[in-house]
Design a protein around this motif. Sequence first.
Motif, PDB file in Angstrom:
ATOM      1  N   MET A  60      15.347  43.332  38.636  1.00  0.00           N
ATOM      2  CA  MET A  60      15.387  41.962  39.124  1.00  0.00           C
ATOM      3  C   MET A  60      16.826  41.435  39.158  1.00  0.00           C
ATOM      4  N   VAL A  61      17.611  41.754  38.141  1.00  0.00           N
ATOM      5  CA  VAL A  61      19.006  41.324  38.106  1.00  0.00           C
ATOM      6  C   VAL A  61      19.794  42.004  39.222  1.00  0.00           C
ATOM      7  N   ILE A  62      19.542  43.292  39.443  1.00  0.00           N
ATOM      8  CA  ILE A  62      20.240  44.016  40.514  1.00  0.00           C
ATOM      9  C   ILE A  62      19.894  43.421  41.880  1.00  0.00           C
ATOM     10  N   ARG A  63      18.607  43.124  42.100  1.00  0.00           N
ATOM     11  CA  ARG A  63      18.208  42.503  43.378  1.00  0.00           C
ATOM     12  C   ARG A  63      18.869  41.139  43.556  1.00  0.00           C
ATOM     13  N   ALA A  64      18.921  40.355  42.476  1.00  0.00           N
ATOM     14  CA  ALA A  64      19.541  39.027  42.555  1.00  0.00           C
ATOM     15  C   ALA A  64      21.036  39.146  42.849  1.00  0.00           C
ATOM     16  N   ASN A  66      22.514  41.669  44.441  1.00  0.00           N
ATOM     17  CA  ASN A  66      22.653  42.121  45.829  1.00  0.00           C
ATOM     18  C   ASN A  66      22.396  40.993  46.822  1.00  0.00           C
ATOM     19  N   THR A  67      21.388  40.193  46.548  1.00  0.00           N
ATOM     20  CA  THR A  67      21.072  39.063  47.414  1.00  0.00           C
ATOM     21  C   THR A  67      22.222  38.058  47.416  1.00  0.00           C
ATOM     22  N   ALA A  68      22.761  37.795  46.230  1.00  0.00           N
ATOM     23  CA  ALA A  68      23.884  36.854  46.138  1.00  0.00           C
ATOM     24  C   ALA A  68      25.119  37.414  46.825  1.00  0.00           C
ATOM     25  N   ALA A  69      25.345  38.707  46.699  1.00  0.00           N
ATOM     26  CA  ALA A  69      26.524  39.329  47.325  1.00  0.00           C
ATOM     27  C   ALA A  69      26.421  39.309  48.842  1.00  0.00           C
ATOM     28  N   THR A  70      25.233  39.571  49.379  1.00  0.00           N
ATOM     29  CA  THR A  70      25.075  39.553  50.844  1.00  0.00           C
ATOM     30  C   THR A  70      25.191  38.138  51.409  1.00  0.00           C
ATOM     31  N   ALA A  71      24.854  37.150  50.609  1.00  0.00           N
ATOM     32  CA  ALA A  71      24.962  35.761  51.052  1.00  0.00           C
ATOM     33  C   ALA A  71      26.366  35.210  50.813  1.00  0.00           C
ATOM     34  N   ASP A  73      27.663  34.656  47.898  1.00  0.00           N
ATOM     35  CA  ASP A  73      27.567  33.791  46.725  1.00  0.00           C
ATOM     36  C   ASP A  73      27.754  34.637  45.471  1.00  0.00           C
ATOM     37  N   TYR A  74      27.691  34.018  44.342  1.00  0.00           N
ATOM     38  CA  TYR A  74      27.774  34.750  43.080  1.00  0.00           C
ATOM     39  C   TYR A  74      26.766  34.170  42.089  1.00  0.00           C
ATOM     40  N   ILE A  75      26.474  34.952  41.070  1.00  0.00           N
ATOM     41  CA  ILE A  75      25.555  34.501  40.018  1.00  0.00           C
ATOM     42  C   ILE A  75      26.398  33.917  38.891  1.00  0.00           C
ATOM     43  N   PRO A  76      26.033  32.731  38.399  1.00  0.00           N
ATOM     44  CA  PRO A  76      26.813  32.119  37.314  1.00  0.00           C
ATOM     45  C   PRO A  76      26.850  33.023  36.071  1.00  0.00           C
ATOM     46  N   ALA A  77      27.963  32.948  35.372  1.00  0.00           N
ATOM     47  CA  ALA A  77      28.160  33.805  34.198  1.00  0.00           C
ATOM     48  C   ALA A  77      27.111  33.530  33.110  1.00  0.00           C
ATOM     49  N   ASP A  78      26.733  32.270  32.940  1.00  0.00           N
ATOM     50  CA  ASP A  78      25.731  31.938  31.923  1.00  0.00           C
ATOM     51  C   ASP A  78      24.393  32.615  32.219  1.00  0.00           C
TER      52      ASP A  78
END
Length: 176
Positions: A60-64, A66-71, A73-78
């Motif tokens: 799930m983290v890997i999919r999130a 990848n989705t953020a990278a293609t958009a 965007d990035y995932i917050p560090a927290d």
Amino acid sequence: MSYDQQSSHQQPWLSEPGPEVKILSPADDAKSQRWRLILGCSSVFLGLASGFYAYTDISMVIRAMNTAATAGDYIPADAMNHAIAVIAVFCVLALAYVGVGIWNIITRRSTAKSPLIAAIILAAAALILIVIYMTTQSTGLRVGGIGLNVLIISRAAIVLRMKKVPVYPTAAEWTN
């Protein structure tokens, strides 16, 4: 070898009686073996379930990511730190469950207390983690985890409380 040269361990009737040995009664011994096997299998099952849950969290983290990278965007560090902490806890829990489960299965014919105490400590820690995790997430399958952990704690306590009866060696056992 003459009569005078024989050692006292070969003549049990001339030596002092040995210390008493405490064992479980035959009925309690069978019950102890059965419950240790159930505890071990339950622990191994919970270990596999925790490992699977960690695997699904990793995917799930890997999919999130990848989705953020293609958009773009990035995932917050927290959020990433929280996800990694949850995954690490479930991985450690899975390994501990499998280890304690195998330990209980291997020692099912003994009266060793250590595997049972380890199972109680692990199950209690898992219960606390499940309750904490349930306050932040939906309940889902965690109720089954609570039930299995309560089963492990209660059955391990029952096996620990079984009374041992004293047994004295017979003369035939002294000669061996």
